[in-house]
Design a protein around this motif. Structure first.
Motif, PDB file in Angstrom:
ATOM      1  N   ARG A 297      -7.925 -16.083 -81.747  1.00 13.19           N
ATOM      2  CA  ARG A 297      -8.122 -17.293 -80.930  1.00 13.19           C
ATOM      3  C   ARG A 297      -8.320 -16.927 -79.468  1.00 13.19           C
ATOM      4  N   THR A 298      -7.550 -15.972 -78.976  1.00 20.21           N
ATOM      5  CA  THR A 298      -7.677 -15.546 -77.584  1.00 20.21           C
ATOM      6  C   THR A 298      -9.042 -14.908 -77.334  1.00 20.21           C
ATOM      7  N   LEU A 299      -9.510 -14.148 -78.296  1.00 18.38           N
ATOM      8  CA  LEU A 299     -10.824 -13.510 -78.177  1.00 18.38           C
ATOM      9  C   LEU A 299     -11.952 -14.539 -78.199  1.00 18.38           C
ATOM     10  N   ALA A 300     -11.857 -15.493 -79.105  1.00 16.66           N
ATOM     11  CA  ALA A 300     -12.955 -16.440 -79.300  1.00 16.66           C
ATOM     12  C   ALA A 300     -12.965 -17.575 -78.283  1.00 16.66           C
ATOM     13  N   ALA A 301     -11.804 -17.919 -77.727  1.00 14.44           N
ATOM     14  CA  ALA A 301     -11.701 -19.111 -76.880  1.00 14.44           C
ATOM     15  C   ALA A 301     -12.680 -19.138 -75.711  1.00 14.44           C
ATOM     16  N   PRO A 302     -12.795 -18.076 -74.906  1.00 14.95           N
ATOM     17  CA  PRO A 302     -13.733 -18.166 -73.777  1.00 14.95           C
ATOM     18  C   PRO A 302     -15.188 -18.266 -74.206  1.00 14.95           C
ATOM     19  N   ILE A 303     -15.509 -17.718 -75.369  1.00  8.83           N
ATOM     20  CA  ILE A 303     -16.879 -17.812 -75.887  1.00  8.83           C
ATOM     21  C   ILE A 303     -17.187 -19.251 -76.285  1.00  8.83           C
ATOM     22  N   TYR A 304     -16.270 -19.869 -77.036  1.00  6.54           N
ATOM     23  CA  TYR A 304     -16.493 -21.258 -77.454  1.00  6.54           C
ATOM     24  C   TYR A 304     -16.422 -22.218 -76.274  1.00  6.54           C
ATOM     25  N   LEU A 305     -15.601 -21.908 -75.282  1.00 10.54           N
ATOM     26  CA  LEU A 305     -15.537 -22.756 -74.089  1.00 10.54           C
ATOM     27  C   LEU A 305     -16.913 -22.864 -73.441  1.00 10.54           C
ATOM     28  N   ARG A 306     -17.583 -21.728 -73.306  1.00 11.86           N
ATOM     29  CA  ARG A 306     -18.912 -21.737 -72.693  1.00 11.86           C
ATOM     30  C   ARG A 306     -19.949 -22.401 -73.602  1.00 11.86           C
ATOM     31  N   LEU A 307     -19.847 -22.133 -74.906  1.00  9.51           N
ATOM     32  CA  LEU A 307     -20.822 -22.704 -75.840  1.00  9.51           C
ATOM     33  C   LEU A 307     -20.710 -24.219 -75.936  1.00  9.51           C
ATOM     34  N   LEU A 308     -19.477 -24.731 -75.943  1.00 11.29           N
ATOM     35  CA  LEU A 308     -19.245 -26.133 -76.302  1.00 11.29           C
ATOM     36  C   LEU A 308     -18.870 -27.030 -75.127  1.00 11.29           C
ATOM     37  N   ILE A 309     -18.342 -26.455 -74.056  1.00 14.41           N
ATOM     38  CA  ILE A 309     -17.821 -27.296 -72.976  1.00 14.41           C
ATOM     39  C   ILE A 309     -18.598 -27.124 -71.675  1.00 14.41           C
ATOM     40  N   THR A 310     -18.620 -25.912 -71.148  1.00 18.27           N
ATOM     41  CA  THR A 310     -19.171 -25.725 -69.804  1.00 18.27           C
ATOM     42  C   THR A 310     -20.671 -25.475 -69.772  1.00 18.27           C
ATOM     43  N   ALA A 311     -21.239 -25.016 -70.907  1.00 20.90           N
ATOM     44  CA  ALA A 311     -22.664 -24.668 -70.982  1.00 20.90           C
ATOM     45  C   ALA A 311     -23.031 -23.537 -70.032  1.00 20.90           C
ATOM     46  N   ASP A 312     -22.057 -22.727 -69.637  1.00 16.70           N
ATOM     47  CA  ASP A 312     -22.345 -21.534 -68.848  1.00 16.70           C
ATOM     48  C   ASP A 312     -23.060 -20.508 -69.723  1.00 16.70           C
ATOM     49  N   PRO A 313     -23.753 -19.547 -69.120  1.00 14.03           N
ATOM     50  CA  PRO A 313     -24.435 -18.530 -69.909  1.00 14.03           C
ATOM     51  C   PRO A 313     -23.457 -17.768 -70.813  1.00 14.03           C
ATOM     52  N   VAL A 314     -23.923 -17.447 -71.998  1.00 10.97           N
ATOM     53  CA  VAL A 314     -23.114 -16.706 -72.964  1.00 10.97           C
ATOM     54  C   VAL A 314     -23.905 -15.465 -73.356  1.00 10.97           C
ATOM     55  N   ASP A 315     -23.340 -14.302 -73.068  1.00 12.39           N
ATOM     56  CA  ASP A 315     -24.052 -13.056 -73.349  1.00 12.39           C
ATOM     57  C   ASP A 315     -23.044 -11.952 -73.646  1.00 12.39           C
ATOM     58  N   GLU A 316     -23.514 -10.705 -73.698  1.00  8.71           N
ATOM     59  CA  GLU A 316     -22.617  -9.604 -74.016  1.00  8.71           C
ATOM     60  C   GLU A 316     -21.537  -9.421 -72.956  1.00  8.71           C
ATOM     61  N   ALA A 317     -21.845  -9.753 -71.708  1.00 14.62           N
ATOM     62  CA  ALA A 317     -20.835  -9.650 -70.655  1.00 14.62           C
ATOM     63  C   ALA A 317     -19.689 -10.629 -70.930  1.00 14.62           C
ATOM     64  N   THR A 318     -20.031 -11.813 -71.444  1.00 13.01           N
ATOM     65  CA  THR A 318     -19.001 -12.785 -71.832  1.00 13.01           C
ATOM     66  C   THR A 318     -18.107 -12.201 -72.913  1.00 13.01           C
ATOM     67  N   ALA A 319     -18.727 -11.592 -73.918  1.00  9.50           N
ATOM     68  CA  ALA A 319     -17.978 -10.987 -75.011  1.00  9.50           C
ATOM     69  C   ALA A 319     -17.069  -9.872 -74.508  1.00  9.50           C
ATOM     70  N   ASP A 320     -17.584  -9.014 -73.658  1.00 10.02           N
ATOM     71  CA  ASP A 320     -16.815  -7.869 -73.182  1.00 10.02           C
ATOM     72  C   ASP A 320     -15.629  -8.315 -72.322  1.00 10.02           C
ATOM     73  N   GLN A 321     -15.818  -9.359 -71.518  1.00 10.44           N
ATOM     74  CA  GLN A 321     -14.710  -9.877 -70.723  1.00 10.44           C
ATOM     75  C   GLN A 321     -13.636 -10.479 -71.628  1.00 10.44           C
ATOM     76  N   ALA A 322     -14.046 -11.161 -72.688  1.00 12.90           N
ATOM     77  CA  ALA A 322     -13.082 -11.717 -73.641  1.00 12.90           C
ATOM     78  C   ALA A 322     -12.251 -10.611 -74.286  1.00 12.90           C
ATOM     79  N   VAL A 323     -12.878  -9.484 -74.567  1.00 15.15           N
ATOM     80  CA  VAL A 323     -12.162  -8.343 -75.143  1.00 15.15           C
ATOM     81  C   VAL A 323     -11.130  -7.808 -74.157  1.00 15.15           C
ATOM     82  N   ARG A 324     -11.513  -7.661 -72.904  1.00 18.05           N
ATOM     83  CA  ARG A 324     -10.573  -7.131 -71.904  1.00 18.05           C
ATOM     84  C   ARG A 324      -9.349  -8.034 -71.760  1.00 18.05           C
ATOM     85  N   VAL A 325      -9.577  -9.333 -71.710  1.00 21.29           N
ATOM     86  CA  VAL A 325      -8.470 -10.277 -71.568  1.00 21.29           C
ATOM     87  C   VAL A 325      -7.576 -10.247 -72.812  1.00 21.29           C
ATOM     88  N   THR A 326      -8.202 -10.214 -73.980  1.00 16.26           N
ATOM     89  CA  THR A 326      -7.442 -10.214 -75.230  1.00 16.26           C
ATOM     90  C   THR A 326      -6.586  -8.966 -75.362  1.00 16.26           C
TER      91      THR A 326
END
Length: 209
Positions: free
Chosen positions: A160-189
């Protein structure tokens, strides 16, 4: 041949039928959206009779649920790279790649927008993400065995911690979603997990760090 009739070849039984029907379901979802999805159109696109579909799937929503779960299971495979960081990076990047594709966008639209209020779609979401949580458990188990994570790390909380920032951008904020988003989610998790913030809680107690 009547206008509008499918020219798709008839397919055999078993696994080939299931694959054809699931592919046709996702194609119909992409082309027409959830509201216009029908067993009849799926059957025509798949090259099977609608009674064949009804024998394997009880209704349209059962068909959609199974197609979504199978697609995500195949599109987001469980990685085994030998290290938790690269496992999570592969998993997070797969999530991004899947849900920024046209089919992934159609899946999200079906599960979270127009039809999101329907009980059947809520059940589909639970099935799909429950399946994903179950599959990622092995990633955490292997990391614990290698000494990379504390023994009581909760796989569900980690995912959930890994996926949350990705889904936040996809479903709520409409911010860009790319590999940098994924890598930042990994660091936080990983930071949270290594700090002990994602441990399993004893029965009846809230999780704490």
């Amino acid at each position: 041949m009547k206008p509008g009739r499918s020219t798709a070849p008839q397919v055999g039984r078993g696994a080939k039928v299931r694959a054809a029907v699931h592919a046709a379901t996702l194609a119909e979802l992409l082309d027409k959206g959830y509201a216009a999805l029908s067993v009849e159109n799926v059957a025509q696109r798949a090259g099977v009779h609608k009674t064949t579909v009804y024998r394997g799937w009880k209704d349209r929503d059962s068909l959609l649920t199974k197609a979504l779960a199978e697609h995500i299971a195949m599109d987001i495979p469980v990685p085994d790279t030998g290290a938790i960081e690269t496992d999570l990076r592969a998993l997070a990047r797969s999530l991004v790649q899947t849900f920024t594709s046209p089919t992934g966008q159609a899946i999200l639209a079906a599960m979270f927008t127009g039809a999101a209020h329907l009980p059947e779609i809520a059940a589909a979401r639970r099935h799909v993400f429950g399946d994903r949580l179950a599959r990622v458990e092995s990633v955490v188990t292997r990391a614990i065995e290698r000494g990379e994570l504390v023994r009581d790390t909760d796989p569900a909380e980690l995912f959930r911690t890994l996926a949350a920032p990705i889904y936040l951008r996809l479903l709520i904020t409409a911010d860009p979603v790319d590999e940098a988003t994924a890598d930042q989610a990994v660091r936080v998790t990983l930071a949270a997990a290594r700090a002990g913030a994602l441990r399993s809680a004893p029965d009846g107690e809230p999780a704490t760090g």
